[in-house]
Design a protein around this motif. Structure first.
Motif, mmCIF file in Angstrom:
data_model
loop_
_atom_site.group_PDB
_atom_site.id
_atom_site.type_symbol
_atom_site.label_atom_id
_atom_site.label_comp_id
_atom_site.label_asym_id
_atom_site.label_seq_id
_atom_site.Cartn_x
_atom_site.Cartn_y
_atom_site.Cartn_z
ATOM 1 N N LYS A 120 -5.184 -8.997 1.912
ATOM 2 C CA LYS A 120 -4.518 -7.845 1.285
ATOM 3 C C LYS A 120 -5.541 -6.846 0.746
ATOM 4 O O LYS A 120 -5.405 -5.638 0.925
ATOM 5 C CB LYS A 120 -3.612 -8.331 0.147
ATOM 6 N N GLU A 270 5.596 -5.360 6.995
ATOM 7 C CA GLU A 270 5.705 -5.882 5.627
ATOM 8 C C GLU A 270 4.353 -5.833 4.927
ATOM 9 O O GLU A 270 4.256 -5.464 3.745
ATOM 10 C CB GLU A 270 6.243 -7.318 5.654
ATOM 11 N N THR A 274 3.452 -3.481 1.481
ATOM 12 C CA THR A 274 2.985 -4.061 0.216
ATOM 13 C C THR A 274 1.564 -3.620 -0.119
ATOM 14 O O THR A 274 1.246 -3.341 -1.283
ATOM 15 C CB THR A 274 3.084 -5.602 0.257
ATOM 16 N N THR A 275 0.693 -3.506 0.887
ATOM 17 C CA THR A 275 -0.693 -3.112 0.598
ATOM 18 C C THR A 275 -0.807 -1.609 0.350
ATOM 19 O O THR A 275 -1.626 -1.176 -0.465
ATOM 20 C CB THR A 275 -1.637 -3.514 1.747
ATOM 21 N N SER A 278 0.153 -1.007 -3.255
ATOM 22 C CA SER A 278 -0.908 -1.377 -4.198
ATOM 23 C C SER A 278 -2.101 -0.432 -4.083
ATOM 24 O O SER A 278 -2.809 -0.193 -5.068
ATOM 25 C CB SER A 278 -1.348 -2.827 -3.966
#
Length: 490
Positions: A120, A270, A274-275, A278
């Motif tokens: 990630k 996905e 999410t990355t 962030s």
């Protein structure tokens, strides 16, 4: 300007031919000194340009037009976007699309490698290197060049952007020095793209036709590509670069969706969502990150993040001039939003899909993608997917066309920079720069490989970065005067 710059270029080529070891030793030693003493400067500059670009877009200056009040955009929005991408980062997206996130997964900026968390973090830092900061650097320089060229009728030169600060001295020795620095920053910045492009074409030919991977093969590839991009440059901007840019976009879209649907689409998307979330959340701290108490982590920042900021700064005379050339008639707000936000989202989605797929095969499937070299990782991932041969052929054609358009655009911009900002530089000038550009790329590749190209880029980016900060100050002064004058008229 042309004869002074071309003479320096010839001297550099001769230095590399006659004393190659001395050349690479001098450059790598100087690179190490600059990174140790001025690494903070590159980091600060990238963040500063991002902040000032957002300020320009959403302040009262956003309504200022890059041209006269009656000027309309020369190209459609779709063609404009295509030309932005082809000039900006084409080869790099293919070269680093799989390899950079996977490399960061194995050797992360901090923490333990080869873990879910490092996967990630690795993708998040890839977004940093190719995202808002990078395109903001381009946008600020392109904004200045377009504003002074099309609204103030000054030459389309880097020196002209300093007019509010130094006045008519832009036409004297100071102006010449600024433009010469811009010329060689352009050459070294583009040389990296040519070097990694030749490496990856060689890797693709090895995969498809079992042609050996060697510098001699890469030299032949660069020679053939030189003939192609000089021929394209001869046809002019509207024909050569425009048609190739549109072809690039079509091929890139085909490759992207083919890769997405033939690979683990759900996993990749996905991971992207999410990355990317962030990345946006942690953008300020990532953009200013150093590790002064941890030498290994600090070296990672220098090897990756600082190198990227130097690369993008060195590309600004090239990409900035090219973006400015095709952006006449846009407002400051429209320009900033288009050049920063849209390309960042597309680049992030590209790395999310390509990098995410590479991480899926390595982390989930246990395939050693991280163990491959940077130039072979993409083709290694193709081996794990259906229609691998077709994907490899499409990628190879795309790398070649990106190679040609990047060099084509660079010779055009170098011609502008050494022809007093002419929007249609003579073919002889473009031809001369095409030869010098290819020769310098070949010499640096032959003596130091990609690290030799990186050293040259970091060295030229420092003085150019100082020039860009002065340019930004001058642009603020010009915009303030513009607003004051418009109030007087109203």
């Amino acid at each position: 300007m042309f004869w002074i710059s071309i003479s320096i270029g010839v001297i550099f080529v001769l230095w590399g031919v006659i004393f190659p070891e001395n050349l690479i030793n001098v450059m790598t030693n100087l690179q190490g000194t600059l990174l140790d003493k001025f690494g903070w400067f590159y980091q600060f500059s990238a963040t500063f340009f991002f902040v000032i670009a957002i300020f320009f877009a959403f302040s009262k200056y956003g309504k200022i037009k890059l041209g006269k009040e009656h000027d309309k955009p020369e190209y459609s929005t779709a063609t404009w976007f295509a030309m932005l991408f082809s000039a900006g980062m084409g080869i790099g997206l293919l070269f680093y699309g799989v390899s950079e996130p996977v490399s960061h997964y194995a050797t992360p900026p901090f923490g333990e490698g080869n873990t879910i968390e490092s996967a990630k973090v690795g993708l998040r830092y890839t977004f940093l290197h190719w995202g808002f900061h990078a395109w903001a650097i381009y946008a600020v320089v392109a904004l200045a060049l377009a504003y002074y060229k099309f609204r103030k009728d000054l030459p389309g030169l880097m020196s002209a952007t300093l007019y509010p600060v130094i006045g008519n001295r832009i036409q004297g020795p100071i102006g010449y020095i600024v433009d010469i620095i811009a010329v060689f920053a352009t050459i070294f910045g583009v040389a990296i793209s040519l070097g990694i492009g030749a490496q990856q074409i060689n890797s693709g030919l090895n995969y498809l036709l079992d042609i050996p991977i060697s510098f001699n093969v890469q030299l032949i590839i660069m020679g053939i590509a030189t003939v192609l991009f000089i021929s394209s440059a001869a046809s002019g901007l509207s024909k050569g670069i425009k048609y190739l840019s549109n072809a690039n976009m079509i091929l890139a879209v085909v490759l992207f969706f083919s890769f997405l649907f033939l690979g683990p689409a759900q996993f990749a998307l996905e991971l992207f969502l999410t990355t990317f979330g962030s990345y946006v959340q942690k953008l300020p701290s990532m953009g200013l990150r150093f590790s002064p108490f941890h030498e290994e982590n600090n070296q990672w920042v220098k090897d990756w993040t600082i190198f990227y900021w130097a690369w993008w700064i060195s590309w600004t005379p090239f990409v900035g001039t090219f973006i400015a050339r095709v952006s006449k008639g846009r407002t400051v707000r429209e320009f900033i939003v288009a050049v920063i936000i849209v390309p960042t989202l597309v680049c992030a989605l590209w790395f999310g899909v390509f990098g995410g797929t590479g991480l899926y095969f390595d982390v989930v499937q246990g395939v050693d993608v991280a163990g491959q070299s940077l130039e072979t990782a993409l083709f290694y991932v193709y081996d794990q997917m259906p229609l691998s041969g077709l994907l490899s052929v499409i990628s190879l054609f795309l790398i070649i066309t990106f190679f040609v358009t990047s060099a084509d655009s660079a010779t055009f911009v170098l011609g502008m920079q050494t022809s007093n900002g002419s929007l249609n530089p003579p073919f002889f000038v473009k031809f001369s720069w095409g030869i010098i550009l290819a020769a310098i790329a070949a010499i640096l590749m032959g003596t130091g490989g990609i690290s030799g190209l990186q050293a040259a880029t970091i060295i030229t980016a420092l003085p150019l970065g100082v020039i860009l900060l002065v340019m930004t100050y001058g642009m603020v002064l010009s915009f303030q005067k513009e607003v004051r004058d418009s109030k007087k008229i109203s």
